[in-house]
Every structure is written in structure tokens, then in C-alpha cells.
Design an enzyme around this catalytic site. Structure first.
Site, short mmCIF file in Angstrom:
data_model
loop_
_atom_site.label_atom_id
_atom_site.label_comp_id
_atom_site.label_asym_id
_atom_site.label_seq_id
_atom_site.Cartn_x
_atom_site.Cartn_y
_atom_site.Cartn_z
N THR A 1 1.10 4.98 5.24
CA THR A 1 0.41 3.71 5.82
C THR A 1 1.39 2.75 6.26
O THR A 1 1.88 2.24 8.11
CB THR A 1 -0.45 2.96 5.03
OG1 THR A 1 -1.73 4.26 4.51
CG2 THR A 1 -0.90 1.65 6.30
N CYS B 1 1.74 -0.23 -8.65
CA CYS B 1 2.66 -0.07 -8.20
C CYS B 1 4.23 0.66 -9.16
O CYS B 1 4.59 1.38 -9.49
CB CYS B 1 3.15 -1.18 -7.46
SG CYS B 1 2.90 -2.80 -7.23
N GLU C 1 5.78 -3.25 0.61
CA GLU C 1 5.96 -2.96 -0.83
C GLU C 1 4.82 -2.05 -0.79
O GLU C 1 3.81 -1.46 -0.73
CB GLU C 1 4.87 -4.26 -1.48
CG GLU C 1 5.67 -5.08 -1.14
CD GLU C 1 6.89 -5.28 -2.04
OE1 GLU C 1 7.09 -4.79 -2.77
OE2 GLU C 1 8.33 -6.78 -2.07
N GLY D 1 0.97 -0.56 0.09
CA GLY D 1 0.31 0.15 -0.07
C GLY D 1 0.65 1.14 -0.27
O GLY D 1 1.93 1.46 -0.66
N SER D 2 0.65 2.05 0.32
CA SER D 2 0.92 3.45 0.55
C SER D 2 2.49 3.60 1.64
O SER D 2 2.48 3.15 2.50
CB SER D 2 0.13 4.60 1.11
OG SER D 2 -1.07 4.68 1.45
P1 NAD Z 1 -3.24 3.10 1.62
O1 NAD Z 1 -1.96 2.18 2.13
O2 NAD Z 1 -4.33 3.95 1.51
O3 NAD Z 1 -3.63 1.37 2.00
C1 NAD Z 1 -3.42 -0.27 2.56
C2 NAD Z 1 -4.64 -1.36 3.03
O4 NAD Z 1 -3.52 -0.74 4.21
C3 NAD Z 1 -5.59 -1.28 2.89
O5 NAD Z 1 -6.10 -2.18 3.14
C4 NAD Z 1 -5.75 -0.07 3.97
O6 NAD Z 1 -7.11 -0.05 4.53
C5 NAD Z 1 -4.89 0.10 5.05
N1 NAD Z 1 -4.32 0.56 6.48
C6 NAD Z 1 -5.15 1.98 5.95
N2 NAD Z 1 -4.61 1.93 7.24
C7 NAD Z 1 -3.65 1.17 8.33
C8 NAD Z 1 -2.62 1.38 9.33
N3 NAD Z 1 -3.23 2.50 10.11
N4 NAD Z 1 -2.81 -0.26 10.12
C9 NAD Z 1 -2.85 -0.66 8.87
N5 NAD Z 1 -4.17 -0.63 7.90
C10 NAD Z 1 -4.09 0.59 7.87
O7 NAD Z 1 -2.09 2.19 -0.08
P2 NAD Z 1 -4.07 1.98 -1.36
O8 NAD Z 1 -4.13 3.32 -2.18
O9 NAD Z 1 -4.73 1.04 -0.72
O10 NAD Z 1 -2.74 1.40 -2.16
C11 NAD Z 1 -2.16 2.27 -3.63
C12 NAD Z 1 -0.79 2.30 -3.14
O11 NAD Z 1 -0.31 0.75 -2.89
C13 NAD Z 1 0.18 3.04 -4.27
O12 NAD Z 1 1.19 3.64 -3.54
C14 NAD Z 1 1.11 1.75 -4.80
O13 NAD Z 1 1.58 2.28 -5.50
C15 NAD Z 1 0.86 0.65 -3.86
N6 NAD Z 1 0.87 -0.58 -3.84
C16 NAD Z 1 2.40 -1.26 -3.70
C17 NAD Z 1 2.90 -2.16 -4.23
C18 NAD Z 1 4.17 -3.16 -4.36
O14 NAD Z 1 4.23 -3.89 -4.57
N7 NAD Z 1 5.21 -2.34 -4.23
C19 NAD Z 1 1.71 -2.53 -5.26
C20 NAD Z 1 0.42 -1.95 -5.56
C21 NAD Z 1 0.38 -1.13 -4.70
#
Ligand code: NAD
Length: 476
Positions: A225, A277, A243, A221-222
Site C-alpha cells: 500500500t 510491526c 511506516e 501499513g504494508s
Molecule cells: P494495509 O497496507 O493492508 O492497510 C493499511 C491501511 O491502508 C488500511 O487502512 C487500508 O484500508 C489502507 N489502504 C489500502 N489500500 C490503500 C490505498 N490504495 N490507498 C490508501 N490507503 C489504502 O496494511 P495492514 O494489513 O492493515 O497492516 C499490516 C502491515 O502494517 C504490516 O506489514 C505491519 O508490519 C505494518 N505495520 C507497520 C507499523 C510501523 O509503525 N512501521 C505499525 C503497524 C503495522
């Protein structure tokens, strides 16, 4: 309208609290997803803890066999799960869309299922022998994003299970039902408690990552987070694989024949509407090649049908959610205000659905938001350069380092340039070409730890050294 359930200890559990899940292409209500409270999170972790020693005690052959049966469940339900991906996430059934995502789910199940981490003798002389054994870590908390919801969940789940861990997974709140359904189906094969799901927003994720019964977090994710998860791990010392996002540069070397490579570059930038990503997110082109490259990409973009991904022939869907749609529109508007050329696209399309055209932007440079920030959408800034040194410096001028690519006809020259790009992976004449045997992970703020292949499997184990003293040989 159906209410969906998460799976804890092999049982489908409904929650009194639910949220609506809507189709991003039409706005249509698809169903209700359950919101976990702390009791659910505790129950899921407890189930995983109880199941873990028995699961780890199975032989490697038994676990491999069970995971191969899981892959068959994915094959048998490919159409059902792919429909969920399209309805919930937006990517089309066709093209590099939901059926492609399901094929990846099967591949990323079968490959890790067939890998082994044999005991390594790390030192031996006449006095001692030291062996390194790979043990499971325990309970893995997995937190998944919304862009490739089922595939990324599989990346987290399967190596963890192969190594003898058990899992509690929380899908993104934007793409919940398909993942809950996949985990329900996988539970028809797996022993109870081995794979559990809970759902809800970041608060539910926070409960999971802070839980004292969780030994490792696999997060995609981001960066924002990820940093919260790093802080939470100060409490339970959970191991982390993070990641995060990237702002992948792609550099076309001067004079490169792009006619033969342009389709690959197009999909390298626009697969899943750029919501990937490791998509090419900034394109650096030599000033003398600029017009030719722009023209070629623009011609391809105009041939790609966009629409509701359930309709035949569609290869590009909507942006997944309002937040992302607003972010993409905002970055394009900012570029316009700062004098960028909109080569194609650049105006939001009429609803319903979060449709935004493929957008190519010229006359931009590092220092503008569309170049410096991860757009995570169907927009590609194209930046002219004069020298390769300049292109490399600009490519590396970012806090993230997930992927990058170099495009050229001279592979030796392209490899030399690739070795100077500061990212976890640099592809040559392809972008985002991940493979289940090839380790993948970011550097800088794109995270740490790798997934896939033997290195990825090692990441869900902990080493144990068994050190044996050899009997002293008495000499007469
Ligand atoms: P996000 O960080 O907003 O959310 C990801 C997950 O984290 C969700 O399930 C969310 O509910 C959870 N989350 C949010 N706050 C949290 C906390 N405090 N504790 C634990 N979990 C929490 O990201 P997103 O918008 O869903 O995903 C997009 C981002 O992910 C982009 O930046 C993208 O580049 C990245 N991404 C990376 C990869 C990789 O393999 N490197 C793959 C796909 C996406």
C-alpha cells in the site's frame, strides 16, 4: 444492531452503505461501520481545510491545553475504548493488551502535547541573522492499520494537531468502530473540523491520499500500500511519512544468560500475537545455545493462557482476521513441507475464532519463506548460527529494516553488533521497546520519515526561514 458513524466537522455522519464488524475471537456481530463515498471524503477534507488556519492561529499554550484535555477524555473512557479494542481487534484486556494500548494512547497524547519546537537561529554574523521557524503543513491524511488501531491512530493524530495541522483519519476496515468511537469522543473537546474520520476499505483510503486538499499523508501499513501512496503523491505532492512492515531479526550472542531475559524476548516476539510491526520475527541463536534457548521459550509459551480477551486471566488472543490467519497457516505448512522442526504449536486450533497457538520452528534458515517473509503472527523461526559474522549477514539479508535486537551480557559487544544491523532501531536486551520521546521509523522498504519525540514532531511541520539583514554599521 447499532450502526456507527464517522465524524466530519464535529458532526456524527451515518452512511447508507455499511459493513459488518465481527469479533475475531467468537465471530459475533459487533455492529455496522459506515462506508464513506467520495462526497464524504471531500466533506472531511473541506472541513479540515476550513478549520486549519484557526487551529494554527491558536497559541502553542492553547493547543497544548486542549490536547491535555483530550488525554483526559481518553483516561475517562479507557474501559469503554479498551473493550472495543478487545472485541474488534482481539488482543486481551489483560497483559500487554487493550488496557496497555489505552495507556499508550494517553502517554502518546500527553508527551507530544507537551513538546515545543522553538525558533532556531541557524546562522548569524555581523551582516545577517537567519532563523528557522516550524510551521504546520496543513491538512494531514492519516491511514491506520488494524494491529494497534487506536494507538497508531493517536501516533498520527496528536503530533499533527500539536503542530497546528488538522487531520482526516481513515482506520483499517478490520478495526473501524473503536477508532471511530475514539475520534467521536475526542471531538467533544476539539474545535469542529480539526479532527475528522472517514471509514471503508482501501478505495476510501485511495480517495483520501489522492485528494488535492491533502498536504501530507501519515501512513502505517504494508509496503504494497505504501508504494501505491508514493505513486498517488505524484499527483498532489503530498509529503509522506511511511511506516511499513519489517522482518525484525533478534540475535542472541554466544553464551548469553537468557533465563533473566527470556520473558522480554518472548513478548518481543509475541506481543499482540506477533501482529506488531516491530516484533522479533527471526531469532538467530548460536548452535551451542540452541537447545537451552528453545527450551526456555517453549516453557514460557506453555504458561500463557490464550482465549477470548474479555475473559479474566487471558493474555493471548486470536489472530485478527481470516486473511492473516491463512497467511500464518500457509507459512507454517510451507516450513513443514521443507523439513522444518515444529518445536511447539504448528496446528490451527478448532474454532470459533481465529486461534493459532504460539509456534516455535527450528531447522530453518534464510531462503525459506517463514524466515524471509514477514509472518505477522504467533510464529517464530529459530535459526542456528556458527559465527557472529554469519548471524549479522543473515540478519541483514532482507529488503526491510524496521527494528532488530541483540541480546548479550557484554553491552559493549552487543552495541558493536547492533551498530552493524541495518534497521531504523536496534534494541539491546529488549525488542519493540518504543517510547514517545524516542524517534522511531524504518529504513529500506520499511518506509521513511520518523515518528515520536522532537524528530517526529518536526515531521509534521515545514521549516520556514526568516532571514534578516542587519543594518550596516558606518565607521567614521
Ligand atoms: P494495509 O497496507 O493492508 O492497510 C493499511 C491501511 O491502508 C488500511 O487502512 C487500508 O484500508 C489502507 N489502504 C489500502 N489500500 C490503500 C490505498 N490504495 N490507498 C490508501 N490507503 C489504502 O496494511 P495492514 O494489513 O492493515 O497492516 C499490516 C502491515 O502494517 C504490516 O506489514 C505491519 O508490519 C505494518 N505495520 C507497520 C507499523 C510501523 O509503525 N512501521 C505499525 C503497524 C503495522
Amino acid at each position: 444492531m447499532e450502526k456507527y458513524a464517522f465524524t466530519i466537522n464535529g458532526v456524527s455522519i451515518h452512511s447508507p452503505k455499511v459493513f459488518e464488524v465481527n469479533n475475531p475471537a467468537t465471530g459475533e456481530l459487533l455492529g455496522y461501520a459506515p462506508i464513506a463515498d467520495k462526497t464524504h471524503v471531500n466533506a472531511a477534507v473541506e472541513a479540515a481545510r476550513t478549520a486549519q488556519p484557526l487551529w494554527a492561529a491558536k497559541s502553542d499554550e492553547e493547543r497544548k491545553e486542549i490536547l491535555m484535555q483530550v488525554s483526559q477524555v481518553l483516561v475517562d473512557h479507557t474501559d469503554y475504548l479498551a473493550q472495543w479494542i478487545t472485541k474488534e481487534q482481539g488482543k486481551p484486556m489483560a497483559g500487554p493488551g487493550s488496557m496497555f494500548e489505552m495507556q499508550a494512547c494517553v502517554g502518546w497524547t500527553q508527551v507530544p502535547a507537551s513538546l515545543d519546537l522553538p525558533v532556531e537561529v541557524v546562522f548569524e554574523d555581523e551582516t545577517r541573522k537567519d532563523e528557522m521557524h516550524r510551521k504546520p503543513i496543513g491538512v494531514i491524511g492519516a491511514i491506520a492499520p488494524w494491529n494497534w488501531p487506536l494507538m497508531i491512530a493517536i501516533w498520527q493524530i496528536i503530533p499533527a494537531l500539536r503542530a497546528g495541522n488538522t487531520v482526516v483519519l481513515k482506520p483499517s476496515e478490520y478495526t473501524t468502530i473503536g477508532t471511530l468511537e475514539m475520534i467521536r469522543l475526542m471531538n467533544t473537546i476539539l474545535p469542529k473540523g480539526v479532527l475528522n474520520s472517514i471509514s471503508g476499505d482501501g478505495l476510501v483510503g485511495a480517495h483520501l491520499v489522492e485528494h488535492s486538499g491533502v498536504d501530507k499523508i501519515m501512513f502505517t501499513g504494508s509496503e504494497k500500500t505504501a508504494k501505491k501512496i508514493i505513486q498517488a503523491s505524484g499527483g498532489n505532492m503530498a509529503r509522506l511519512t511511511l511506516e511499513c512492515g519489517g522482518n525484525d531479526p533478534a540475535i542472541i550472542l554466544p553464551g548469553t544468560d537468557m533465563e533473566s531475559k527470556a520473558q522480554d524476548l518472548f513478548w518481543g516476539a509475541f506481543i499482540n500475537m506477533g501482529q506488531t510491526c516491530a516484533c522479533a520475527k527471526r531469532l538467530y541463536v548460536h548452535e551451542e545455545d540452541y537447545e537451552r534457548v528453545v527450551q526456555t521459550l517453549d516453557t514460557i509459551a506453555r504458561q500463557m493462557p490464550m482465549g477470548n480477551g474479555l475473559d479474566e486471566g487471558i493474555v493471548l488472543g486470536p489472530i485478527q482476521n481470516q486473511m492473516q490467519y491463512d497467511k500464518v497457516s500457509d507459512l507454517v505448512e510451507d516450513a513443514k513441507r521443507n523439513g522444518a522442526d515444529i518445536i511447539s504449536g504448528g496446528e490451527a486450533m478448532d474454532g470459533p475464532g481465529y486461534f493459532y497457538p504460539i509456534t516455535l520452528i527450528g531447522n530453518v534458515d534464510n531462503g525459506t519463506r517463514i524466515v524471509d517473509e514477514e509472518q505477522f503472527g504467533p510464529v517464530l523461526p529459530i535459526i542456528k548460527y556458527k559465527t557472529i559474522e554469519e548471524a549479522i549477514a543473515k540478519a541483514n539479508d532482507t529488503k526491510t529494516g524496521l527494528g532488530g535486537s541483540v541480546w548479550g551480557d557484554d553491552i559493549e559487544q552487543a552495541t558493536q553488533v547492533a551498530s552493524r544491523i541495518e534497521t531504523g532501531t536496534v534494541w539491546i536486551n529488549q525488542h519493540g521497546a518504543i517510547h514517545p520521546m524516542v524517534p522511531f521509523g524504518g529504513i529500506k522498504e520499511s518506509g521513511y520519515g520518523v515518528e515520536f519525540g522532537l524528530e517526529g514532531l518536526k515531521g509534521v511541520t515545514q521549516p520556514q526561514i526568516i532571514s534578516i539583514k542587519k543594518p550596516t554599521v558606518q565607521t567614521a
